[in-house]
Write an enzyme that holds these catalytic residues in place. Structure first.
Site, PDB file in Angstrom:
ATOM      1  N   THR A  20       0.813  -1.214   0.000  1.00 13.69           N
ATOM      2  CA  THR A  20       0.000   0.000   0.000  1.00 13.69           C
ATOM      3  C   THR A  20       0.847   1.265   0.000  1.00 13.69           C
ATOM      4  O   THR A  20       2.050   1.247   0.237  1.00 13.69           O
ATOM      5  CB  THR A  20      -0.989   0.002   1.183  1.00 13.69           C
ATOM      6  OG1 THR A  20      -1.721  -1.226   1.180  1.00 13.69           O
ATOM      7  CG2 THR A  20      -1.958   1.141   1.152  1.00 13.69           C
ATOM      8  N   ASP A  27      -7.718 -10.437   0.827  1.00 13.00           N
ATOM      9  CA  ASP A  27      -8.117  -9.785   2.077  1.00 13.00           C
ATOM     10  C   ASP A  27      -9.409 -10.379   2.633  1.00 13.00           C
ATOM     11  O   ASP A  27      -9.808 -10.053   3.751  1.00 13.00           O
ATOM     12  CB  ASP A  27      -8.307  -8.276   1.868  1.00 13.00           C
ATOM     13  CG  ASP A  27      -6.988  -7.517   1.939  1.00 13.00           C
ATOM     14  OD1 ASP A  27      -5.961  -8.128   2.278  1.00 13.00           O
ATOM     15  OD2 ASP A  27      -6.986  -6.305   1.653  1.00 13.00           O
TER      16      ASP A  27
END
EC number: 2.3.2.2
Length: 579
Positions: A399, A439
């Protein structure tokens, strides 16, 4: 056959895990509360941009200089990160954005989280009934979700941008076509991740140009893609041949090929939501609401700390670390039990961050001993659900985050990701494909109930991204921040908030504090800092302590007298540009 399959997978698990990314170590951190580091830092009187790469920050600043606003600069910077930080974020992934309109005082949250295809099922990441090891699932075609970043940027820009859409692409197209020196951190990550040699896509994407004296990053295929997106808008991706190439690449990875369809892409929509806000010691903190768990989990940790005099504690004291760890454990237990995509799971964020509920949960923290297990609570009911399943840590660490403020005080906090560093190790049209669907929970049940984060068609996986605005007692936007780091983002941002509010440190000094976090299974403390000296005391309190390389990536901006001051995480290659 299951024992044989399980044994075979165990060997593969060990092999893949041994070859996962080894991140660079951080330098020794000083935890003194005397804040001298920012006395002579440059103050930007009009505007500022902070990203993980100097090229992206500079492009954002030039957009502001050309008459663009914070939204224009944020979009241009995120497009730039698609080229200069492709292993962490980009238009092949998704993210969350907060926008503050200074004139109206309104906040807007844009949800560009990826979605699962219509073909997805609860056992999407299982093999003969056994959940896949995370690192095996990452590189499967099934890990790739419908990207939401481009749709989010376009929707937010249509609502708040000033410059023309195509103007936001020009500088990055030129960079991607000409190339730049390979960023040092990217070089280090490539060298450390020995799995990359298995995947030709990634190897080709970062291949050094023949005859070059230094490694260079160049992506002419991306330049061509960006040129089309600039001219044609998102339809070139969601309805056109760029999306066709993206889906086709995911479908080629065997076994567990991607099953994304043209209909999945055509039906994707970025969602406008309200950020979730809460109070902490007179400050108002707003962050990304579900399907991100960032706001709820952070506000829960802070709410459980509120009854305690954290300001009188030293950041490296066993007293504070224990308190923080136990609050975090309780918050992550609620996170696992309750939070998922609100279109599929009922998430009562207001109840979960209710001060009375959190004050009661805080009383579960024992000063002299770590709890054997941290259980979720039940707002308006039990403080502990004793038969709950233990918390499982999420295995994702990638990220990137950027923060922008313009001359009128409009601001953006944007966290974007392709999930794991280097995503699914697949490339199409110059874009790295995400692996965000990993996720999701790989098992659909939690004890005797369905997981709110189980795989379902069209669903957005739970995220930990936490783009954050902090407002002072007078209601002024005072801090704009967020971080990289997967589910560790929550701990990184929360630690920074505590530094700002409880210890009254500058934003930069708060970022520089040693990282520590507890996501439910173990207390992680940052290698190379003097938190290492506290391990014995923490273990005596009953904590399972692991020394880790905790590369955060908190990038933010703080309001100061006569302007704004940017802060970039020294563990990364972040850069502050402004005027």
């Amino acid at each position: 056959m299951r024992p044989l399959i399980k044994a075979t997978e165990s060997v593969l698990y060990s092999l893949v895990t041994s070859l996962t990314l080894a991140l660079t170590a951080c330098s020794q951190s000083d935890v003194s509360l005397e804040d001298h580091s920012e006395r002579n830092a440059h103050i930007h009187r009009t505007h500022a941009v902070v990203t993980a790469n100097k090229h992206a920050s500079e492009i954002g600043r030039e957009i502001l200089r050309a008459g663009g606003n914070a939204m224009d600069a944020a979009v241009a910077s995120q497009i730039a990160l698609t080229f200069v930080e492709p292993h962490e974020t980009g238009l092949g992934g998704g993210g969350f954005m907060l926008y503050f309109d200074a004139e109206s005082g309104e906040q807007f949250m844009y949800d560009g989280r990826e979605t699962a295809p219509a073909a997805a099922e609860e056992d999407w990441f299982q093999w003969w009934g056994w959940p896949l090891h995370h690192y095996l699932a990452v590189t499967r075609g099934r890990s790739v979700g419908v990207p939401g970043m481009l749709a989010m940027l376009y929707k937010a820009h249509q609502d708040h941008g000033q410059l023309e859409w195509n103007e936001l692409f020009t500088a990055t197209i030129e960079l991607a076509d000409a190339g730049i020196p390979m960023p040092p951190r990217l070089q280090r990550q490539m060298a450390a991740d020995r799995t990359l040699g298995w995947f030709g896509d990634v190897k080709d994407m970062f291949e050094t140009s023949p005859g070059s004296d230094e490694p260079r990053l160049r992506n002419p295929e991306l330049a061509a893609t960006l040129s089309r997106l600039a001219a044609e808008g998102p339809d070139a991706f969601y309805l056109g041949s760029i999306g066709d190439a993206y889906r086709a690449r995911a479908a080629q990875r065997w076994p567990m090929r991607g099953e994304l369809t043209a209909k999945d892409f055509a039906s994707y929509e970025a969602v406008l939501r309200d950020p979730l806000c809460g109070e902490y010691r007179g400050w108002r903190i707003c962050s990304a609401a579900p399907p991100s768990s960032g706001s709820i989990t952070m506000l829960q940790i802070l709410g459980m700390l509120e009854p305690h005099d954290v300001g009188s504690m030293q950041p490296d004291s066993p007293e504070f670390i224990h308190l923080y760890a136990e609050a975090s454990r309780l918050a992550f237990a609620d996170r696992q039990y309750y939070i998922g995509d609100p279109a599929f799971a009922t998430v009562d964020g207001g109840a979960l961050v209710n001060p009375d509920y959190l004050a009661q949960r805080s009383r579960l923290i024992r000063s002299g001993r770590a709890a054997r297990q941290a259980n979720p609570g039940e707002p308006y009911g039990r403080l502990e659900i004793d038969d709950a399943e233990p918390v499982r840590e999420d295995d994702e660490y990638g990220t990137s985050h950027l923060s922008v403020v313009d001359s009128k005080g409009n601001a953006v906090a944007l966290t974007g990701s392709i999930e794991a560093p280097f995503g699914s190790r697949m490339v199409a049209a110059g874009l790295m494909l995400n692996n965000q669907l990993t996720d999701f929970a790989f098992e659909p049940t939690l004890s005797d109930r369905l997981s709110p984060n189980r795989v379902e068609p069209g669903k957005r996986p739970r995220s930990s991204m936490a783009p954050t605005f902090i407002f002072n007692a007078e209601g002024e936007l005072t801090y704009i921040l967020g971080s990289r780091g997967g589910s560790r983002i929550i701990g990184y941002v929360t630690k920074t908030v505590i530094g700002i509010i409880d210890w009254q440190l500058s934003l930069q000094r708060s970022i520089d504090l040693p990282n520590l976090l507890h996501r439910g299974e173990r207390l992680e403390v940052e290698q190379g800092t003097n938190l290492q000296d506290r391990i014995e005391a923490l273990e005596a309190l009953g904590h399972k302590v692991d020394l880790e390389i905790l590369d955060s990536g908190v990038h933010g901006i703080e309001r100061v007298d006569n302007g704004w001051r940017g802060a970039a995480d020294k563990r990364m290659e972040g850069a502050v540009y402004g005027d």
